[in-house]
Design an enzyme around this catalytic site. Sequence first.
Site, mmCIF file in Angstrom:
data_model
loop_
_atom_site.group_PDB
_atom_site.id
_atom_site.type_symbol
_atom_site.label_atom_id
_atom_site.label_comp_id
_atom_site.label_asym_id
_atom_site.label_seq_id
_atom_site.Cartn_x
_atom_site.Cartn_y
_atom_site.Cartn_z
ATOM 1 N N LYS A 129 0.805 -1.136 -0.195
ATOM 2 C CA LYS A 129 0.221 -0.498 0.486
ATOM 3 C C LYS A 129 1.056 1.355 -0.060
ATOM 4 O O LYS A 129 1.654 1.577 1.194
ATOM 5 C CB LYS A 129 -0.657 0.282 1.009
ATOM 6 N N GLU A 205 9.771 0.568 9.934
ATOM 7 C CA GLU A 205 10.748 1.968 10.534
ATOM 8 C C GLU A 205 10.319 3.339 11.188
ATOM 9 O O GLU A 205 9.685 3.594 9.976
ATOM 10 C CB GLU A 205 11.729 1.782 9.108
ATOM 11 N N CYS A 240 13.509 9.991 5.942
ATOM 12 C CA CYS A 240 13.536 9.971 7.610
ATOM 13 C C CYS A 240 15.343 10.051 8.114
ATOM 14 O O CYS A 240 15.293 9.706 9.237
ATOM 15 C CB CYS A 240 13.838 8.465 7.582
ATOM 16 N N GLU A 339 10.251 15.150 15.560
ATOM 17 C CA GLU A 339 10.347 14.871 13.901
ATOM 18 C C GLU A 339 10.310 16.424 12.748
ATOM 19 O O GLU A 339 8.871 16.180 13.093
ATOM 20 C CB GLU A 339 10.910 13.483 13.851
#
Length: 435
Positions: A129, A205, A240, A339
């Site tokens: 997906k 992750e 990331c 983040e």
Amino acid sequence: MAAARRAFDDGRWSRAAPAHRKKVLHRLADLIEAHALELAVLGVRDNGTEVGMALKAEPGSAADTFRYYAEALDKVYGEIAPTAGNVLGLVHKEPVGVVGAIVPWNFPLMIGAWKLAPAMAAGNSVVLKPAETASLSLLKLAELASEAGLPDGVLNVVTGKGSITGEALAMSMDVDVLVFTGSGGVGRRLLEYSARSNLKRCYLELGGKSPNVVFSDAPDLEVAAKMSAAGIFRNAGQVCVAGSRLLVEESVHDEFVEAVSRHAAAMKVGDPLDLTTNIGAVNNLTQLEGNLGFVTRAQEEGAHVALGGSRVLEDTGGYYMEPTVLTGVQPQHHVAQNEVFGPVLAVTPFKTDEEAVQIANSTNFGLAAGVWTSNLSRAHRMVRDIQAGVVHVNTYGGADGTVPLGGVKQSGNGHDKSMHAFDKYFDLKTAWMQL
């Protein structure tokens, strides 16, 4: 999911000879390279990555990844246990079955390949997906996989909202392993869905708040400044492992911040399909507004905007933000603990090695880090002491597929890339035979 299960159970791929699987994956890599420009442009139109970076990071990386696992799949051996002479202990490696994969919008083809290539090389079927805002390159990849000779049902790309399609995938009793790259909040929900369904293994992750630590004895401060700027501002900070926290030894702090800001200011923000663009678009309006909110809150907490801080090119209708450097950021500040996933660099000074390690480890994340020093002993101590899955030394970024990528703490579990990625996609089966 039913198609993936049928394809796995009837063995059209799972029991195919390794030599056959290798040929198909190599053909897929060839097709990715042949369609590289098309795939890159499809991705850019979805996610705003500057096309020069996209060509290398998306189809270039994906083709390399499929080749790596095509070559690796027939080098994976079982084991014979060191048993007594009247017993034979065999350890077989078998594909896990149906793999569900959910990937983000920043590098969908690259990260998709990190999941797909080892999973399919191991003989599994996959339901993938994409993110709602970045599916075009992965849909094209499915077409190319079919053209390469991958049997129907082995790779299934299904678009849709996370709250509908993603939840159905995570709640399925027919999915054996779920792999995910994205936010911590979604990762937690996936673990909950696993517990509520079939206890499928989840490899996550998640986010990062990666420290980039610059000592005064860095081999070349100008090179370090240029690479540090690229390490946070390329792809508008939507990476990331972005070096979003810059920790600078106090004695060179002002000089280094000036150099980073100078390199950042020289980076061109604009149309991601323009080959001269260095910083492309932010993926969506919600993300842009969140980025700007981080800057506002940082100022309220006492940080100073040394560069940028604003939306630009609004008249184009695109979501663009100038590279932003914040100084005076304290380790407890919101922008230092969370983040951003945007072009925002938080700068904090330090005095000693011990303080640098303490600040570097002061968040819940542990995905990546960077260290700049000419002292070999210090470099080894930093690699040892900084809590991160990847520690760059005198560089930032660029680790290829020969080494694993994975996080510690709340940056997740499991690894993409390298031979270690296979660990997620094989089950171990013991045969204990009395002779």
